[in-house]
Design an enzyme around this catalytic site. Structure first.
Site, mmCIF file in Angstrom:
data_model
loop_
_atom_site.group_PDB
_atom_site.id
_atom_site.type_symbol
_atom_site.label_atom_id
_atom_site.label_comp_id
_atom_site.label_asym_id
_atom_site.label_seq_id
_atom_site.Cartn_x
_atom_site.Cartn_y
_atom_site.Cartn_z
ATOM 1 N N LYS A 1 0.854 -1.189 0.000
ATOM 2 C CA LYS A 1 0.000 0.000 0.000
ATOM 3 C C LYS A 1 0.886 1.233 0.000
ATOM 4 C CE LYS A 1 -3.975 1.875 2.605
ATOM 5 N NZ LYS A 1 -4.900 1.624 3.732
ATOM 6 N N SER B 1 -9.744 1.508 2.699
ATOM 7 C CA SER B 1 -8.863 2.307 1.878
ATOM 8 C C SER B 1 -7.761 1.487 1.213
ATOM 9 C CB SER B 1 -8.233 3.412 2.719
ATOM 10 O OG SER B 1 -7.339 2.882 3.675
ATOM 11 N N SER C 1 -10.206 -0.646 6.710
ATOM 12 C CA SER C 1 -9.454 -0.513 5.461
ATOM 13 C C SER C 1 -8.821 -1.792 4.929
ATOM 14 C CB SER C 1 -8.373 0.558 5.602
ATOM 15 O OG SER C 1 -8.959 1.831 5.553
#
Ligand SMILES: *[C@@H]1O[C@H](CO)[C@@H](O)[C@H](O)[C@H]1NC(C)=O
Ligand SMILES: *[C@@H]1O[C@H](CO)[C@@H](O)[C@H](O)[C@H]1NC(C)=O
Length: 512
Positions: free
Chosen positions: A104, A185, A209
């Site tokens: 990420k 996310s 997330s």
């Protein structure tokens, strides 16, 4: 076929073309697991270079459509060649030796890759070292393939921005149905894992997330106990809730990665406290096909399985409950977290108060450690966005959470009270689990419902596993949650559930 039709067709065509050129004697690239990769390496049927080439090709073909990857490592093939040379010379390296990983984009990496949380404001910033988890991955031999997209700033800039959007790579798409929410996310990590753009990925969760995108993209996500994995070098929201975890296609892959990234990091104090949770002999010993046997599972029916009678979801979960029973689990049905309504009402407000103040402080601290950065504070980032309204879509999505966070002035009496309240509220789950002597709670994970806030406020772990596909083909998952340090049990349960159901199938790229 409407909006994405032609792009889709050409992509699928290219994909077919590509997959024919990626035949390796005895090795199936699609849906490859870490174990299958390791075996193929050992048998001399596959090199890390071939594997990296396959994923780079997948990214080249699919990323224009899915926008799951922000950057690819310019030196990915060199890293692979290095791993291959090591293997030829008899050095076996760590458990992820030669295995490509996407991170990420809020997880820092030294070297050519940028670390930006998807924001143009951090483009060109220079980190002084790898994030703690990236260090561990490299030590285990992993190839850092690139950075996965995300909801910009881990969805902490504004409420109105859609999941999976960031200025640096645009709108991420759900590979099962391109018009569907990919959730966030950690959107790019989940999309990329689902669409076979990497062997494994890492995400980060503050509240939902990892759980939500994993369920929406039919992959496995582990949200570890806070502190089990280091947050050093990770663009933060809150040290109280942030946790880094794997997003992979199978439970066993996610567990392999978890085992690599857990542990003490002198740059993150919480890891010292959490060391006591790491079992002797690691986590892989809990990958047991009979892992459901004797487990007491609390079905949070009213809050999380309230599907219309006759819906796909209702039917699928009843079938799953039967399977769990058949595998020896004891289901305690119709349970409720005693203070569930408070967690959602006053808990939601308290979480907002706490997170906003914690974000401003911890972002400042992250930015202060950068060797170079165009921004050094939240105020700088807000000003940057105002100067780049078009690229950052400020008129469309705003930056209301940023503005509200900028108004905070540290952890004052209000924040202290909010944090205390969250701690008190987190005891609701503890009480339920003690009273019913549960091994785990069970909750559906869909785009509309998730147990994430219950787990977030207590720093509790959760594992999400694919559970089915809705009427429109959009995936949903099931989350198993427990108290701090309960990963071993959650792994036993989720692995046994996965093996008994084998729900996951590769994406279908439906266009409407
Ligand atoms: C990182 O960002 C810079 C722009 O500041 C860009 O030139 C470079 O290509 C980016 N790195 C990668 C690996 O994409
Ligand atoms: C910030 O604080 C000021 C002064 O108290 C207030 O007028 C303003 O509405 C606040 N802004 C936000 C976004 O909370």
């Amino acid at each position: 076929m409407r909006s994405f039709g032609s792009a889709l067709l050409s992509s699928l065509f290219l994909l077919l073309m590509a997959s024919t050129s990626f035949k390796c004697e005895g090795f199936e690239f699609r849906e490859a697991t870490i174990e299958s990769i390791r075996q193929a390496f050992d048998a001399g049927e596959l090199t890390s270079r071939q594997l990296v080439e396959y994923y780079l090709e997948q990214i080249r073909l699919l990323n224009p459509l899915l926008r799951a990857v922000i950057e690819v490592s310019p030196d990915a093939l060199q890293q692979a060649d290095y791993a291959d040379r090591e293997r030829r010379s008899g050095r076996r390296g760590g458990v992820l030796h030669g295995v490509p990983v996407l991170l990420k984009d809020n997880i820092a990496t030294r070297g050519p890759l940028n670390t930006t949380a998807g924001s143009l404001a951090l483009l060109g910033s220079v980190v002084s070292r790898d994030a703690g988890v990236a260090q561990r991955l490299r030590r285990a031999g992993a190839v850092i393939l690139g950075k996965a997209s995300l909801s910009e700033w881990a969805h902490f800039r504004s409420f109105s921005a859609p999941s999976g959007w960031c200025a640096r790579s645009g709108q991420g798409r759900n590979p099962y149905r391109l018009s569907a929410d990919p959730c966030g996310s950690s959107s790019g990590s989940a999309i990329a894992a689902a669409a076979n753009m990497a062997a494994v990925t890492l995400g980060m969760e503050t509240d939902g997330s990892i759980i939500c995108p994993s369920s929406a993209n039919s992959v496995v996500g582990i949200k570890p106990t806070v502190g089990l994995t280091s947050r050093a070098g990770v663009i933060p929201i809150s040290p109280r809730q942030d946790t880094v975890g794997p997003i992979c296609r199978t439970v066993s892959d996610a567990v392999e990665v978890l085992e690599v990234i857990v542990g003490y990091d002198l740059r993150d104090r919480a890891t010292l406290e959490a060391i006591k949770y790491i079992p002797k002999g690691g986590y892989k010993q809990f990958l047991k096909v009979e892992g459901l046997k004797g487990k007491r599972l609390g079905i949070l029916r009213k809050a999380f399985f309230n599907f219309p009678t006759g819906s796909v979801e209702a039917q699928v979960f009843e079938e799953h409950f039967r399977t769990m029973r058949k595998r020896g689990a004891i289901l305690l049905d119709n349970l409720e977290i005693p203070n569930f309504n408070e967690i959602n009402s006053i808990g939601g407000i308290a979480e907002e108060i706490a997170l906003e103040a914690e974000f401003k402080l911890s972002l400042k601290s992250y930015l202060s450690e950068l060797t170079y950065s165009p921004v050094r504070s939240l105020a700088d980032v807000i000003a940057f966005n105002d100067r780049h309204k078009v690229e950052e879509k400020v008129d469309e999505y705003g930056q209301d959470v940023f503005l509200s966070a900028e108004n905070t002035t540290g952890i004052g009496p209000g924040e202290t009270k909010a944090i205390h309240l969250l701690k008190e509220l987190s005891k609701g789950l503890e009480r339920l689990m003690m009273e019913k002597t549960l091994d785990a709670i069970v909750a559906a994970a869909t785009l509309d419902t998730s147990v994430s806030n219950v787990l977030a406020i207590g720093g509790y772990p959760g594992i999400t596993v694919p559970a089915g596909y809705g009427k429109s083909g959009v995936p949903f998952g099931v989350s198993f949650g427990g108290l701090r340090g309960s990963e071993p049990k959650l792994i036993e349960i989720s692995y046994a559930f996965e093996q008994a159901t084998l729900v996951r199938k590769p994406p279908s790229y439906l266009s409407e």
